[in-house]
Scaffold this active site. Structure first.
Site, PDB file in Angstrom:
ATOM      1  N   HIS A   1     -15.815  24.725  -5.148  1.00 43.42           N
ATOM      2  CA  HIS A   1     -15.531  23.661  -4.107  1.00 43.42           C
ATOM      3  C   HIS A   1     -14.073  23.717  -3.612  1.00 43.42           C
ATOM      4  CE1 HIS A   1     -14.756  21.876  -8.094  1.00 43.42           C
ATOM      5  NE2 HIS A   1     -13.770  21.407  -7.553  1.00 43.42           N
TER       6      HIS A   1
HETATM    7  P1  AMP Z   1     -11.357  19.986  -9.251  1.00 41.33           P
HETATM    8  O1  AMP Z   1     -12.645  20.288 -10.075  1.00 41.33           O
HETATM    9  O2  AMP Z   1     -10.299  19.303 -10.145  1.00 41.33           O
HETATM   10  O3  AMP Z   1     -11.008  20.952  -8.356  1.00 41.33           O
HETATM   11  O4  AMP Z   1     -11.889  18.643  -8.481  1.00 41.33           O
HETATM   12  C1  AMP Z   1     -12.885  18.009  -8.411  1.00 41.33           C
HETATM   13  C2  AMP Z   1     -12.966  16.977  -7.490  1.00 41.33           C
HETATM   14  O5  AMP Z   1     -14.296  16.384  -7.262  1.00 41.33           O
HETATM   15  C3  AMP Z   1     -11.914  15.853  -7.533  1.00 41.33           C
HETATM   16  O6  AMP Z   1     -11.206  15.536  -6.598  1.00 41.33           O
HETATM   17  C4  AMP Z   1     -12.858  14.539  -7.969  1.00 41.33           C
HETATM   18  O7  AMP Z   1     -12.421  13.254  -7.259  1.00 41.33           O
HETATM   19  C5  AMP Z   1     -14.235  14.881  -7.242  1.00 41.33           C
HETATM   20  N1  AMP Z   1     -15.266  14.334  -7.756  1.00 41.33           N
HETATM   21  C6  AMP Z   1     -15.704  14.093  -8.982  1.00 41.33           C
HETATM   22  N2  AMP Z   1     -16.943  13.815  -9.337  1.00 41.33           N
HETATM   23  C7  AMP Z   1     -17.345  13.808  -8.110  1.00 41.33           C
HETATM   24  C8  AMP Z   1     -18.653  13.363  -7.581  1.00 41.33           C
HETATM   25  N3  AMP Z   1     -19.808  13.090  -8.521  1.00 41.33           N
HETATM   26  N4  AMP Z   1     -18.918  13.600  -6.294  1.00 41.33           N
HETATM   27  C9  AMP Z   1     -17.857  13.878  -5.392  1.00 41.33           C
HETATM   28  N5  AMP Z   1     -16.857  14.317  -5.916  1.00 41.33           N
HETATM   29  C10 AMP Z   1     -16.541  14.269  -7.060  1.00 41.33           C
END
Ligand code: AMP
Ligand code: ZN
Length: 217
Positions: free
Chosen positions: A130
């Protein structure tokens, strides 16, 4: 007959959900299973409340816990657990993800006065590749902890253009696991670099840097 594209996407998603995650930031040798919180992006890609747009290659969703006024995630439809799994084959895809993120910024009225960054976390917590697209106001109740702050304002946050350049030159993205210590760095304003004693002080301080409409054209 079911729509071929939607069907193929569901098949990929279901296979992905069944598959064990590569455990983007796992701390144990046990990979994450279906239903584990680290697999949550896969369901969110199909959640109409979060989905912003999609094309044949990517889905863009709102981050469920946004750390700024605008915080989106661009995710490939292809099953790619993390940057670790990326090779030159995905170079065009990463460029496309960046382009789609930039297009969304360009469509955002507030981008006339807010700046944005597009990038990846060195050690992601969530499985499935992502790209973060995030405005630099960091004005959000979900931004609570030092690790949140440092993950977006130190080189734990890797600009998408640098990642693309590394992939172009090296054919892969080298492991950035050693950047974990950035999360413990002292709290420092991302604009004036002044150190702040705690998160409430930092959050109050950064408000003074948020440009108002009309400041920047
Ligand atoms: P990272 O894996 O550290 O790059 O970031 C993961 C991102 O996903 C963070 O900004 C979270 O706020 C976001 N996040 C966590 N769980 C979910 C979810 N179920 N749906 C959408 N975003 C999410
Ligand atoms: Zn400052």
């Amino acid at each position: 007959m079911m729509a071929a594209k939607g069907n193929a996407f569901s098949v990929i998603m279901n296979a992905q959900k069944r598959k064990l995650a590569d455990g983007a930031a796992k701390t144990t040798s046990q990979p994450a299973k279906k239903g584990h919180w680290s697999m949550g992006l896969l369901s969110s890609m199909e959640d109409p409340a979060l989905k912003v747009e999609s094309d044949d290659k990517v889905v863009i969703i709102k981050d469920k816990y946004p750390k700024a006024r605008y915080h989106w995630l661009v995710l490939p439809k292809e099953n790619i657990p993390s940057l670790k799994a990326v090779s030159s084959e995905q170079l065009d895809l990463l460029k496309h993800m960046h382009k789609k993120g930039q297009e969304l910024i360009d469509k955002t009225e507030d981008a006339k006065h807010l700046s944005f960054r597009l990038g990846y976390h060195a050690i992601p917590s969530m499985s499935h590749l992502h790209l973060h697209v995030i405005s630099q106001d960091f004005d959000s109740p979900c931004l609570k902890h030092k690790k949140h702050w440092n993950s977006f304002t130190t080189d734990y946050f890797m600009d998408s253009e640098d990642v693309v350049e590394e992939l172009e030159k090296e054919g892969k993205i080298t492991d950035k696991g050693s950047r974990n210590d950035r999360l413990k760095y002292p709290l420092r304003c991302h604009v004036c670099k002044k150190e702040q004693v705690n998160m409430p002080k930092l959050k109050a301080h950064i408000l003074s840097h948020i440009p108002k409409p009309g400041d920047k054209e």
